[in-house]
Design a protein around this motif. Structure first.
Motif, PDB file in Angstrom:
ATOM      1  N   ARG A  31       0.674  -1.281  -0.080  1.00 32.08           N
ATOM      2  CA  ARG A  31      -0.011   0.005   0.022  1.00 32.08           C
ATOM      3  C   ARG A  31       0.897   1.164   0.078  1.00 32.08           C
ATOM      4  N   ALA A  34      -1.484   7.657   0.663  1.00 34.34           N
ATOM      5  CA  ALA A  34      -3.023   7.868   0.208  1.00 34.34           C
ATOM      6  C   ALA A  34      -3.200   9.208  -0.882  1.00 34.34           C
ATOM      7  N   GLN A 157      -6.022   4.627   9.199  1.00 33.44           N
ATOM      8  CA  GLN A 157      -5.883   4.220   7.796  1.00 33.44           C
ATOM      9  C   GLN A 157      -7.450   4.154   7.225  1.00 33.44           C
ATOM     10  N   GLN A 158      -8.532   4.035   8.049  1.00 29.75           N
ATOM     11  CA  GLN A 158     -10.035   3.970   7.755  1.00 29.75           C
ATOM     12  C   GLN A 158     -10.288   5.368   7.431  1.00 29.75           C
ATOM     13  N   ARG A 161      -8.470   6.289   3.986  1.00 28.90           N
ATOM     14  CA  ARG A 161      -9.327   5.901   2.948  1.00 28.90           C
ATOM     15  C   ARG A 161     -10.583   6.538   2.596  1.00 28.90           C
ATOM     16  N   ARG A 162     -11.095   7.153   3.613  1.00 25.16           N
ATOM     17  CA  ARG A 162     -12.280   7.822   3.468  1.00 25.16           C
ATOM     18  C   ARG A 162     -12.198   9.196   2.733  1.00 25.16           C
ATOM     19  N   SER A 164      -9.451   9.846   1.010  1.00 27.48           N
ATOM     20  CA  SER A 164      -9.026   9.501  -0.518  1.00 27.48           C
ATOM     21  C   SER A 164     -10.353   9.106  -1.202  1.00 27.48           C
TER      22      SER A 164
END
Length: 179
Positions: A31, A34, A157-158, A161-162, A164
């Motif tokens: 990964r 972001a 990390q969550q 992701r949101r 992004s």
């Protein structure tokens, strides 16, 4: 006999090569940073917040700048709630605690610099279970600290992701403005 040994080694090498090719063909990759849809963001965390510090580090690694003035930011992350909780999960036959459930609840929303909502209020709840033994009090306290730290990393990390994923919302509003 030496021919069979040579044949077996060739077969082993062929199988190892085949396994390596199959693993490289699966599409796995680490990964990366972001891909955030904004260049500057203001984070509404307290200055001494561990969660805020870790999130800042990841946002900076992705190429965006974390600004200290809300007016300079393209996006503003507003923290609605950030709470940790510890609940009894099970008791033993003597009525003593055997397991706990650890919770971390976080709520936030993201606005653009004009006050439009990029990410509506979102709740993230993380849960980890931990066994308890009164004979190992210090070890269990250290394990609890590690579990909360793990939940914090997962939470960061969550959130990333949101953030992004909000690119589609930003692109959609930009297209609507052009029309």
């Amino acid at each position: 006999m030496p021919f069979q040994l040579h044949q077996r080694k060739v077969l082993q090498w062929f199988l190892m090569l085949l396994a390596a090719v199959m693993l490289s063909a699966c599409g796995f990759h680490m990964r990366g940073p972001a891909n955030l849809p904004f260049k500057t963001i203001y984070l509404g965390f307290a200055d001494n917040s561990q969660l805020g510090t870790e999130l800042k580090r990841y946002i900076r690694a992705s190429g965006a700048e974390v600004v200290s003035d809300q007016a300079e930011a393209e996006a503003v992350l507003q923290v609605l709630a950030d709470a940790r909780e510890k609940k009894i999960l099970t008791l033993n036959t003597n009525g003593r605690v055997r397991e706990y459930s650890l919770y971390q609840r976080f709520s936030f929303l993201v606005k653009d610099n004009k006050g439009g909502i990029l990410i509506p209020p979102a709740d993230i709840t993380l849960k980890r279970d931990i066994t308890y033994d009164e004979n190992q009090e210090l070890a269990k306290q250290a394990e609890e600290v590690l579990l909360y730290r793990d939940m914090q990393s997962d939470l960061v990390q969550q959130i990333l992701r949101r953030l992004s994923a909000s690119k589609t919302a930003t692109a959609g509003t930009a297209d609507a403005v052009k029309e």
